[in-house]
Design a protein around this motif. Sequence first.
Motif, PDB file in Angstrom:
ATOM      1  N   ASN A 167       0.839  -1.197   0.000  1.00 47.33           N
ATOM      2  CA  ASN A 167       0.000   0.000   0.000  1.00 47.33           C
ATOM      3  C   ASN A 167       0.874   1.247   0.000  1.00 47.33           C
ATOM      4  O   ASN A 167       1.837   1.345   0.773  1.00 47.33           O
ATOM      5  CB  ASN A 167      -0.904   0.019   1.243  1.00 47.33           C
ATOM      6  CG  ASN A 167      -2.366  -0.008   0.860  1.00 47.33           C
ATOM      7  OD1 ASN A 167      -2.718  -0.377  -0.254  1.00 47.33           O
ATOM      8  ND2 ASN A 167      -3.221   0.382   1.780  1.00 47.33           N
ATOM      9  N   ASN A 168       0.555   2.201  -0.837  1.00 43.47           N
ATOM     10  CA  ASN A 168       1.253   3.486  -0.933  1.00 43.47           C
ATOM     11  C   ASN A 168       2.679   3.380  -1.459  1.00 43.47           C
ATOM     12  O   ASN A 168       3.440   4.353  -1.381  1.00 43.47           O
ATOM     13  CB  ASN A 168       1.272   4.201   0.429  1.00 43.47           C
ATOM     14  CG  ASN A 168      -0.124   4.454   0.961  1.00 43.47           C
ATOM     15  OD1 ASN A 168      -0.986   4.942   0.248  1.00 43.47           O
ATOM     16  ND2 ASN A 168      -0.348   4.096   2.217  1.00 43.47           N
ATOM     17  N   ASN A 372       7.340   7.769  -6.220  1.00 42.31           N
ATOM     18  CA  ASN A 372       6.791   8.630  -5.171  1.00 42.31           C
ATOM     19  C   ASN A 372       7.599   9.921  -5.105  1.00 42.31           C
ATOM     20  O   ASN A 372       8.826   9.905  -5.162  1.00 42.31           O
ATOM     21  CB  ASN A 372       6.839   7.923  -3.817  1.00 42.31           C
ATOM     22  CG  ASN A 372       5.784   6.849  -3.693  1.00 42.31           C
ATOM     23  OD1 ASN A 372       4.816   6.825  -4.461  1.00 42.31           O
ATOM     24  ND2 ASN A 372       5.940   5.949  -2.737  1.00 42.31           N
ATOM     25  N   GLN A 405      -7.866  10.704  -3.160  1.00 42.09           N
ATOM     26  CA  GLN A 405      -7.716   9.457  -2.407  1.00 42.09           C
ATOM     27  C   GLN A 405      -8.710   9.344  -1.256  1.00 42.09           C
ATOM     28  O   GLN A 405      -9.146   8.251  -0.905  1.00 42.09           O
ATOM     29  CB  GLN A 405      -6.279   9.344  -1.868  1.00 42.09           C
ATOM     30  CG  GLN A 405      -5.242   9.166  -2.947  1.00 42.09           C
ATOM     31  CD  GLN A 405      -3.863   8.903  -2.377  1.00 42.09           C
ATOM     32  OE1 GLN A 405      -3.716   8.184  -1.393  1.00 42.09           O
ATOM     33  NE2 GLN A 405      -2.845   9.480  -2.986  1.00 42.09           N
ATOM     34  N   GLU A 480      -5.085   7.530  -7.162  1.00 40.32           N
ATOM     35  CA  GLU A 480      -4.901   6.268  -6.425  1.00 40.32           C
ATOM     36  C   GLU A 480      -6.243   5.681  -5.972  1.00 40.32           C
ATOM     37  O   GLU A 480      -6.483   5.479  -4.773  1.00 40.32           O
ATOM     38  CB  GLU A 480      -3.981   6.477  -5.214  1.00 40.32           C
ATOM     39  CG  GLU A 480      -2.549   6.806  -5.568  1.00 40.32           C
ATOM     40  CD  GLU A 480      -1.775   5.614  -6.111  1.00 40.32           C
ATOM     41  OE1 GLU A 480      -2.366   4.536  -6.260  1.00 40.32           O
ATOM     42  OE2 GLU A 480      -0.587   5.782  -6.396  1.00 40.32           O
ATOM     43  N   ASN A 483      -6.324   2.394  -3.529  1.00 40.14           N
ATOM     44  CA  ASN A 483      -5.757   2.340  -2.178  1.00 40.14           C
ATOM     45  C   ASN A 483      -6.852   2.038  -1.157  1.00 40.14           C
ATOM     46  O   ASN A 483      -7.915   2.666  -1.154  1.00 40.14           O
ATOM     47  CB  ASN A 483      -5.086   3.670  -1.814  1.00 40.14           C
ATOM     48  CG  ASN A 483      -3.627   3.698  -2.230  1.00 40.14           C
ATOM     49  OD1 ASN A 483      -3.139   2.767  -2.877  1.00 40.14           O
ATOM     50  ND2 ASN A 483      -2.940   4.763  -1.876  1.00 40.14           N
TER      51      ASN A 483
END
Length: 528
Positions: A167-168, A372, A405, A480, A483
């Motif tokens: 995740n992320n 990122n 998000q 995203e 997520n």
Amino acid sequence: MSAAIILSDISWSAPDGTSVLSGIDLSFGPVRTGLVGRNGTGKTTLLNIIAGNLAPRTGSVAAGGSIALLRQAVSASPGETVADLFGAREGLALLARAERGEATAAEMADADWTLEIRVGEALSGVGLDISPGVPLAALSGGQQTRARLAALVFAQPDFLLLDEPTNNLDREGRESVVRLLSSWRCGAIVVSHDRELLECMDAIVELSSLGAAVHGGNWSHYVERKAVELEAARHDLAVADRLVAEGARRSRLAAERKARRDSAGRRRKASGGVPRILLGKMKDTSEATGGAMARLAERRERQASDRLENARKRVEVLQPLSVSLPASGLPAGRTVLAMEAVTGGYEPERPVIRDLDFAVAGPERIAVTGPNGSGKTTLLALAVGALRPFSGTVRIIEGFAFLDQQVTMLDPAVSILANFRRLHPDATDNACRAALARFMFRADAALRPVASLSGGQILRAGLACVFGGPRPPGLLVLDEPTNHLDIDSIESVEAGLLAYDGALLVVSHDETFLSNIGITRRLELPAR
């Protein structure tokens, strides 16, 4: 003896009394197991019970071997460094003193001369080229996750417990975690909605309202088995439906026959052709027979209804969710977004985006990708007008929709229905209800506060509010979107987006998701 984890009759309830896990019996050996299921089925709860951080309401956990748990989100403590994750701060400090010639003979004898090399290898194994002395707070969230995972592997536990480890993470981070688990030869229990990661599992355990089901093999094998199970469940549902209908038909016929016999008996009694004592005996026999038949029919109806209910529950668990987006009617070739020589960010002296020329025409499907920190979310903010550029121009189609998000367009304090009415004040109550029902928010479900919804439900509510109006948007911008969604929710959104006829601009690191929604072009942002 091989390391093993055995769960016996595990049950757990939320503080409000809601049952989350019930009667779970599972065993895990030295293999990689993916733990999947819709949000709210207790995946993270089960990991915490196995790790000993949560006590079950009933049942027991027997663990043979050491266990290490990677949580979804842990904030860094003040002054904490990467070395602290490995328990290596003092050992590395000793090696530094020895290198400077400041260590005593006794310290030199206790030194672990391979420590620095082994820590470095563990970090590089998850794609990190950083010094162990770096403060954790200086790392991004994704880098911290990878560093914590490297420290767990460094400790060489018998079992890794990983809660959404990708995740992320950006593409590089996801690939490093997949590589690490692909080569892991001890036990691992992995909660994840990352289907690429689940492909390297040896088994899949699915949690649902029906309990826990174990499937040997990786994600692809699990999907194949689920399709077979769904077809079998639909067949069972059809059979159960017919049995209920047949039972109702038999009961109706039996009632009609009894009514005819009772009517004939009343006619005979009225004619006086039958002795009173014989009439009484016939009545008693009829009532006894009728009572027995009624009890038998009632038992059969109850059994058929129970079978129908069980079959329906099975189909509901196996049946994928569905989201259907209405047509936007966007013409081919119409420019929906144009960014010309755009420079922007948050500090004029340090722009995130520089001299960007970018356009979207017609129903294109464009993925904004990059590591990122490369500015993907900033680019979306500039595109939709949430951030003004320092220079350059941005033109965007009227009536676009942007879901970030957290789906901040929704007020978490009020219901889905109230949010819909706020965004579409001219819609009638029937129109509001009908629009929400298309996204599976029917009756009381539409009255739930947004704050009480899962991640998948919030995204679905956002889509309902966006596409339920009189004019569906011709451009949908998503940041995203997968997520914190469970796989069923991701697949339902994929199906809806694939059928959508408007333009898509999407930021996502989930390559499976991007492939499944038919991305036609990419805008790759470089690392900063």
